[in-house]
Motif scaffolding. Structure first.
Motif, short mmCIF file in Angstrom:
data_model
loop_
_atom_site.label_atom_id
_atom_site.label_comp_id
_atom_site.label_asym_id
_atom_site.label_seq_id
_atom_site.Cartn_x
_atom_site.Cartn_y
_atom_site.Cartn_z
N ARG A 252 10.34 22.39 21.60
CA ARG A 252 9.18 21.56 21.25
C ARG A 252 9.47 20.58 20.12
O ARG A 252 8.57 19.91 19.64
N TRP A 297 6.73 17.98 13.76
CA TRP A 297 7.38 17.51 14.99
C TRP A 297 8.30 16.34 14.66
O TRP A 297 7.92 15.41 13.96
N SER A 392 2.90 19.94 22.00
CA SER A 392 3.57 20.57 20.86
C SER A 392 2.89 20.18 19.56
O SER A 392 2.38 19.06 19.41
#
Length: 468
Positions: A252, A297, A392
């Motif tokens: 992810r 992320w 994600s």
């Protein structure tokens, strides 16, 4: 994959002057450093592109030099040794060199200075059997509907023609192949001159989605566990917070590891990893933590190569690892033109170096459209496609697990259920469940503005009928 040659003609001329005329004193240190990095990355990239493109894919060398390596012209020289399966590249009268070697029928590997390239054994491969472009719909798998879907042929053909048109010489599209599949039927396909239905074309970061499939198969086989860390020597210290990074975090892009993904920076981690490192997975796994594991992320090609190395360690048998993509994925779904290339150490460069024909990339998209089932066989775990399309953390609903999501912000004109594998220079697999459609576009598009995946996908879908 980076834009490796994006420097001015002035910089190149100055760089050549350093060697040829001995005017190093005329250069500032930063300029000399940039020029050297350009030559170092450029020779490596040139050798690799020509090895894979000419010796493996059978493409024309002059075309690759003119298009893929256009910005290297005048700075970098190359030599292709077909008999030995080696490509050399050099700059500054040979002071900077690059080399790539063919690995039988498994692609090419970059040769790194002072490092021996691990030799791969040939794989027994089925050969493609239908090199002819079909002008009428045809079934690409036995899961196809009984009759082809109804489409607006004129509208579809017009959209495809437009994708091949070159409106600006300064910003070429260079579309090389398009395949459109609905209900399991190939309803349209077109190829540029010199490209056939059997020509393998590089997917660049679409290879990350191949990796998602391979990792899912390994999870199903019990070789890896989704919510547990990989066993990596670099993370072996009990006080190392990188031990908290699970397989799912890596899939992810939530690892928290630092990785400079800039494609236009010759000093970036991305460029160094793909052009100068013998072991791409080890290079990436040595990066420090700079983000919050499982929360932040950050898109990273290094992350995918960590997964590739982790898979190799988990299998713990190199011949089995090298045959894994072929026996577990490519052969079962008929991707007979596909191969995944390795670095000098023998790790798959899973972030970037997957090759396949447009038809075979479409087969891969169909596997996901059909929830991991091919010809009645469950190739992927039953929940694996859902895993791919679950947003994600930190991605603003734009990224799942090694697949891009069609968020309203990213793809405003595409159905919300669609998702995609995407790669450098305009590579695209668009999967649209609500249309039971897979669209593949492959090309060599230097400027992002020349190809818009959102508009391209929407124009083709407008000629199709949604499915219940």
């Amino acid at each position: 994959m980076p834009r490796l040659f994006g420097r001015t003609v002035q910089n190149r001329a100055l760089g050549v002057s350093v060697v040829v005329l001995g005017t190093a004193a005329a250069l500032t240190l930063p300029l000399a450093h940039k020029t050297f990095n350009l030559a170092r990355a450029g020779t490596a990239y040139s050798a690799k592109i020509l090895c894979s493109g000419v010796l493996m894919a059978g493409m024309d060398a002059n075309r690759l030099k003119r298009e893929d390596l256009a910005l290297a012209q005048g700075l970098i020289q190359t030599q292709i040794d077909v008999n030995r399966g080696v490509v050399h590249a050099w700059a500054f009268l040979g002071l900077v060199r690059g080399k790539a070697v063919r690995q039988g029928n498994l692609g090419c590997s970059q040769a790194i200075a002072n490092t021996k390239v691990v030799k791969l054994p040939d794989q027994r491969r089925e050969q493609p059997t239908n090199p002819i472009v079909q002008t009428t719909p045809w079934k690409i798998s036995s899961d196809a509907a009984d009759i082809p879907p109804r489409i607006n042929r004129n509208k579809l053909d017009k959209a495809i023609r437009k994708a091949f048109e070159e409106a600006q010489a300064s910003a070429p599209k260079r579309t090389r192949a398009i395949v459109v599949v609905q209900d399991g039927w190939v309803i349209a396909e077109r190829y540029a001159d010199g490209i056939t239905p059997e020509t393998p074309l590089i997917g660049w970061s679409m290879s990350k989605s191949l990796t998602h499939a391979l990792i899912g198969i390994a999870v199903e086989n019990g070789q890896l566990r989704l919510n547990e860390p990989l066993s990596l020597p670099e993370w072996g210290n009990n006080k190392d917070d990188r031990q908290k990074i699970t397989l799912d975090h890596l899939l992810r892009m939530n690892s928290g590891l630092r990785f400079d993904e800039r494609s236009r920076s010759l000093d970036s981690d991305l460029v160094q990893m793909l052009t100068q490192e013998a072991n791409t997975g080890t290079f990436a796994s040595k990066q420090p933590l700079t983000g919050r594991v499982g929360r932040d992320w950050s898109y990273s090609s290094g992350t995918t190569n960590i997964l590739s190395r982790g898979l190799r360690l988990a299998i713990n048998n190199d011949p089995a690892y090298w045959s894994y993509p072929y026996e577990e994925l490519f052969e079962p779904i008929g991707m007979n033109t596909a191969y995944l290339e390795t670095d000098a150490s023998g790790n798959f460069v899973a972030s970037s170096l997957g090759w396949a024909s447009a038809r075979d990339w479409a087969r891969f998209g169909l596997l996901y459209l059909n929830q991991g089932v091919w010809n009645g066989l469950q190739i992927l775990p039953k929940s694996w496609v859902q895993h791919a399309v679950t947003s994600s953390k930190g991605s603003k609903k734009g990224y799942g697990a090694h697949w891009w999501l069609s968020s309203k912000r990213r793809r405003p004109d595409l159905p919300r259920d669609s998702y995609s594998a995407e790669g450098y220079e305009g590579q695209l697999i668009l999967v649209v469940p609500s249309y039971k459609t897979v669209i593949v576009r492959l090309g060599q598009t230097p400027k992002r503005s020349s190809f818009n995946p959102n508009k391209f996908g929407a124009s083709l879908l407008s000629a199709l009928t949604p499915k219940e």
